[in-house]
Motif scaffolding. Structure first.
Motif, PDB file in Angstrom:
ATOM      1  N   ALA A   1      66.907 -17.780  90.477  1.00 52.24           N
ATOM      2  CA  ALA A   1      66.631 -16.936  91.643  1.00 52.24           C
ATOM      3  C   ALA A   1      67.785 -16.932  92.644  1.00 52.24           C
ATOM      4  O   ALA A   1      67.722 -16.246  93.664  1.00 52.24           O
ATOM      5  CB  ALA A   1      65.349 -17.417  92.326  1.00 52.24           C
ATOM      6  N   GLY A   2      68.843 -17.696  92.373  1.00 52.78           N
ATOM      7  CA  GLY A   2      69.974 -17.745  93.298  1.00 52.78           C
ATOM      8  C   GLY A   2      69.726 -18.631  94.501  1.00 52.78           C
ATOM      9  O   GLY A   2      70.370 -18.482  95.537  1.00 52.78           O
ATOM     10  N   GLU A   3      68.777 -19.558  94.388  1.00 55.01           N
ATOM     11  CA  GLU A   3      68.441 -20.447  95.491  1.00 55.01           C
ATOM     12  C   GLU A   3      68.989 -21.858  95.280  1.00 55.01           C
ATOM     13  O   GLU A   3      68.465 -22.835  95.812  1.00 55.01           O
ATOM     14  CB  GLU A   3      66.927 -20.471  95.686  1.00 55.01           C
ATOM     15  N   VAL A   4      70.053 -21.945  94.495  1.00 60.93           N
ATOM     16  CA  VAL A   4      70.781 -23.201  94.306  1.00 60.93           C
ATOM     17  C   VAL A   4      72.244 -22.892  94.595  1.00 60.93           C
ATOM     18  O   VAL A   4      72.768 -21.872  94.158  1.00 60.93           O
ATOM     19  CB  VAL A   4      70.607 -23.744  92.861  1.00 60.93           C
ATOM     20  N   TYR A   5      72.883 -23.759  95.357  1.00 57.81           N
ATOM     21  CA  TYR A   5      74.292 -23.531  95.668  1.00 57.81           C
ATOM     22  C   TYR A   5      75.060 -24.833  95.526  1.00 57.81           C
ATOM     23  O   TYR A   5      74.506 -25.930  95.601  1.00 57.81           O
ATOM     24  CB  TYR A   5      74.461 -22.950  97.074  1.00 57.81           C
TER      25      TYR A   5
ATOM     26  N   ALA B   1      88.970 -32.484  97.273  1.00 57.26           N
ATOM     27  CA  ALA B   1      87.530 -32.677  97.080  1.00 57.26           C
ATOM     28  C   ALA B   1      87.225 -34.124  96.714  1.00 57.26           C
ATOM     29  O   ALA B   1      87.883 -34.718  95.869  1.00 57.26           O
ATOM     30  CB  ALA B   1      87.015 -31.743  95.999  1.00 57.26           C
ATOM     31  N   THR B   2      86.224 -34.663  97.378  1.00 60.64           N
ATOM     32  CA  THR B   2      85.791 -36.032  97.087  1.00 60.64           C
ATOM     33  C   THR B   2      84.402 -36.074  96.464  1.00 60.64           C
ATOM     34  O   THR B   2      84.040 -37.093  95.886  1.00 60.64           O
ATOM     35  CB  THR B   2      85.807 -36.901  98.357  1.00 60.64           C
ATOM     36  N   ALA B   3      83.632 -34.998  96.590  1.00 70.54           N
ATOM     37  CA  ALA B   3      82.289 -34.978  96.006  1.00 70.54           C
ATOM     38  C   ALA B   3      81.818 -33.540  95.838  1.00 70.54           C
ATOM     39  O   ALA B   3      82.264 -32.636  96.538  1.00 70.54           O
ATOM     40  CB  ALA B   3      81.298 -35.743  96.878  1.00 70.54           C
ATOM     41  N   GLY B   4      80.909 -33.350  94.901  1.00 69.76           N
ATOM     42  CA  GLY B   4      80.301 -32.051  94.664  1.00 69.76           C
ATOM     43  C   GLY B   4      78.837 -32.231  94.307  1.00 69.76           C
ATOM     44  O   GLY B   4      78.476 -33.150  93.566  1.00 69.76           O
ATOM     45  N   HIS B   5      77.984 -31.393  94.887  1.00 73.29           N
ATOM     46  CA  HIS B   5      76.544 -31.477  94.664  1.00 73.29           C
ATOM     47  C   HIS B   5      75.969 -30.089  94.484  1.00 73.29           C
ATOM     48  O   HIS B   5      76.541 -29.118  94.953  1.00 73.29           O
ATOM     49  CB  HIS B   5      75.813 -32.068  95.880  1.00 73.29           C
ATOM     50  N   LEU B   6      74.814 -30.003  93.865  1.00 70.99           N
ATOM     51  CA  LEU B   6      74.015 -28.780  93.864  1.00 70.99           C
ATOM     52  C   LEU B   6      72.852 -28.997  94.820  1.00 70.99           C
ATOM     53  O   LEU B   6      72.164 -30.021  94.758  1.00 70.99           O
ATOM     54  CB  LEU B   6      73.492 -28.449  92.467  1.00 70.99           C
ATOM     55  N   HIS B   7      72.671 -28.044  95.713  1.00 72.59           N
ATOM     56  CA  HIS B   7      71.595 -28.077  96.705  1.00 72.59           C
ATOM     57  C   HIS B   7      70.615 -26.946  96.420  1.00 72.59           C
ATOM     58  O   HIS B   7      71.006 -25.909  95.875  1.00 72.59           O
ATOM     59  CB  HIS B   7      72.156 -27.848  98.115  1.00 72.59           C
TER      60      HIS B   7
ATOM     61  N   ASP C   1      68.772 -35.916  85.491  1.00 72.34           N
ATOM     62  CA  ASP C   1      69.919 -35.788  86.386  1.00 72.34           C
ATOM     63  C   ASP C   1      69.506 -35.398  87.806  1.00 72.34           C
ATOM     64  O   ASP C   1      70.296 -35.563  88.739  1.00 72.34           O
ATOM     65  CB  ASP C   1      70.904 -34.737  85.861  1.00 72.34           C
ATOM     66  N   LEU C   2      68.314 -34.865  87.970  1.00 73.41           N
ATOM     67  CA  LEU C   2      67.857 -34.424  89.282  1.00 73.41           C
ATOM     68  C   LEU C   2      67.621 -35.617  90.195  1.00 73.41           C
ATOM     69  O   LEU C   2      67.069 -36.636  89.783  1.00 73.41           O
ATOM     70  CB  LEU C   2      66.569 -33.606  89.164  1.00 73.41           C
ATOM     71  N   VAL C   3      68.048 -35.482  91.457  1.00 71.59           N
ATOM     72  CA  VAL C   3      67.868 -36.555  92.440  1.00 71.59           C
ATOM     73  C   VAL C   3      67.000 -36.110  93.615  1.00 71.59           C
ATOM     74  O   VAL C   3      66.682 -36.924  94.481  1.00 71.59           O
ATOM     75  CB  VAL C   3      69.232 -37.068  92.961  1.00 71.59           C
ATOM     76  N   GLY C   4      66.621 -34.842  93.655  1.00 72.61           N
ATOM     77  CA  GLY C   4      65.803 -34.317  94.745  1.00 72.61           C
ATOM     78  C   GLY C   4      64.331 -34.314  94.390  1.00 72.61           C
ATOM     79  O   GLY C   4      63.892 -34.977  93.445  1.00 72.61           O
ATOM     80  N   ASP C   5      63.586 -33.539  95.146  1.00 72.48           N
ATOM     81  CA  ASP C   5      62.133 -33.470  94.965  1.00 72.48           C
ATOM     82  C   ASP C   5      61.683 -32.405  93.974  1.00 72.48           C
ATOM     83  O   ASP C   5      60.516 -32.368  93.605  1.00 72.48           O
ATOM     84  CB  ASP C   5      61.452 -33.218  96.313  1.00 72.48           C
ATOM     85  N   LEU C   6      62.581 -31.519  93.563  1.00 71.79           N
ATOM     86  CA  LEU C   6      62.188 -30.449  92.648  1.00 71.79           C
ATOM     87  C   LEU C   6      61.975 -30.979  91.234  1.00 71.79           C
ATOM     88  O   LEU C   6      62.695 -31.867  90.779  1.00 71.79           O
ATOM     89  CB  LEU C   6      63.249 -29.350  92.598  1.00 71.79           C
ATOM     90  N   THR C   7      60.990 -30.407  90.556  1.00 72.58           N
ATOM     91  CA  THR C   7      60.832 -30.685  89.129  1.00 72.58           C
ATOM     92  C   THR C   7      61.892 -29.888  88.379  1.00 72.58           C
ATOM     93  O   THR C   7      62.540 -28.996  88.938  1.00 72.58           O
ATOM     94  CB  THR C   7      59.448 -30.265  88.630  1.00 72.58           C
ATOM     95  N   TRP C   8      62.056 -30.187  87.098  1.00 67.98           N
ATOM     96  CA  TRP C   8      63.015 -29.454  86.285  1.00 67.98           C
ATOM     97  C   TRP C   8      62.678 -27.961  86.266  1.00 67.98           C
ATOM     98  O   TRP C   8      63.561 -27.115  86.397  1.00 67.98           O
ATOM     99  CB  TRP C   8      63.054 -30.018  84.865  1.00 67.98           C
ATOM    100  N   GLU C   9      61.404 -27.641  86.143  1.00 70.03           N
ATOM    101  CA  GLU C   9      60.983 -26.238  86.121  1.00 70.03           C
ATOM    102  C   GLU C   9      61.288 -25.564  87.461  1.00 70.03           C
ATOM    103  O   GLU C   9      61.814 -24.452  87.499  1.00 70.03           O
ATOM    104  CB  GLU C   9      59.491 -26.123  85.807  1.00 70.03           C
ATOM    105  N   GLU C  10      61.002 -26.225  88.569  1.00 70.84           N
ATOM    106  CA  GLU C  10      61.282 -25.663  89.889  1.00 70.84           C
ATOM    107  C   GLU C  10      62.790 -25.483  90.099  1.00 70.84           C
ATOM    108  O   GLU C  10      63.229 -24.458  90.624  1.00 70.84           O
ATOM    109  CB  GLU C  10      60.718 -26.570  90.984  1.00 70.84           C
ATOM    110  N   PHE C  11      63.572 -26.472  89.677  1.00 69.03           N
ATOM    111  CA  PHE C  11      65.027 -26.375  89.803  1.00 69.03           C
ATOM    112  C   PHE C  11      65.559 -25.212  88.976  1.00 69.03           C
ATOM    113  O   PHE C  11      66.383 -24.423  89.452  1.00 69.03           O
ATOM    114  CB  PHE C  11      65.687 -27.688  89.362  1.00 69.03           C
ATOM    115  N   SER C  12      65.092 -25.082  87.754  1.00 68.01           N
ATOM    116  CA  SER C  12      65.531 -23.996  86.867  1.00 68.01           C
ATOM    117  C   SER C  12      65.196 -22.636  87.457  1.00 68.01           C
ATOM    118  O   SER C  12      66.021 -21.719  87.435  1.00 68.01           O
ATOM    119  CB  SER C  12      64.887 -24.145  85.489  1.00 68.01           C
TER     120      SER C  12
ATOM    121  N   ALA D   1      64.687 -21.951  90.646  1.00 66.17           N
ATOM    122  CA  ALA D   1      65.512 -21.757  91.846  1.00 66.17           C
ATOM    123  C   ALA D   1      66.932 -21.356  91.466  1.00 66.17           C
ATOM    124  O   ALA D   1      67.539 -20.493  92.109  1.00 66.17           O
ATOM    125  CB  ALA D   1      65.514 -23.031  92.681  1.00 66.17           C
ATOM    126  N   LEU D   2      67.458 -21.943  90.402  1.00 67.64           N
ATOM    127  CA  LEU D   2      68.804 -21.609  89.926  1.00 67.64           C
ATOM    128  C   LEU D   2      68.876 -20.145  89.509  1.00 67.64           C
ATOM    129  O   LEU D   2      69.777 -19.415  89.924  1.00 67.64           O
ATOM    130  CB  LEU D   2      69.183 -22.527  88.768  1.00 67.64           C
TER     131      LEU D   2
END
Length: 87
Positions: free
Chosen positions: A67-71, A9-15, A51-62, A64-65
């Motif tokens: 709800a099982g919509e983060v992998y 493994a060279t990198a790991g991300h949450l999508h 720590d977030l680098v995408g377009d989601l706010t912290w509340e939206e990310f939380s 989604a997590l």
């Protein structure tokens, strides 16, 4: 985060994204200069809104997590992507 038999493994991300969907990177877990093997803990610590680098706010990310919509997505040395739905 825990992973079994993750080699080179060279990198790991949450999508974010529903199952079967390639969603955008929301958070970087790690990046290695050299490929590493993992058989257990891959990343640990506390996540913060900054720590977030995408377009989601912290509340939206939380939400989604929960709800099982983060992998987790890991990049291996041969550029193969390994997706883990349960993060």
């Amino acid at each position: 985060m825990h992973a079994e038999h993750l080699y080179g493994a060279t990198a790991g991300h949450l999508h974010s994204g529903a199952a079967g969907e390639d969603g955008p990177v929301e958070l970087f877990l790690f990046e290695n200069d050299e490929p590493m093997d993992y058989n257990g803990d891959v990343a640990s610590g506390t996540l913060y809104a900054d720590d977030l680098v995408g377009d989601l706010t912290w509340e939206e990310f939380s939400m989604a997590l929960v709800a099982g919509e983060v992998y987790a997505n890991f990049i291996q040395k041969n550029t193969q992507k390994v997706r883990f739905a349960d993060s």
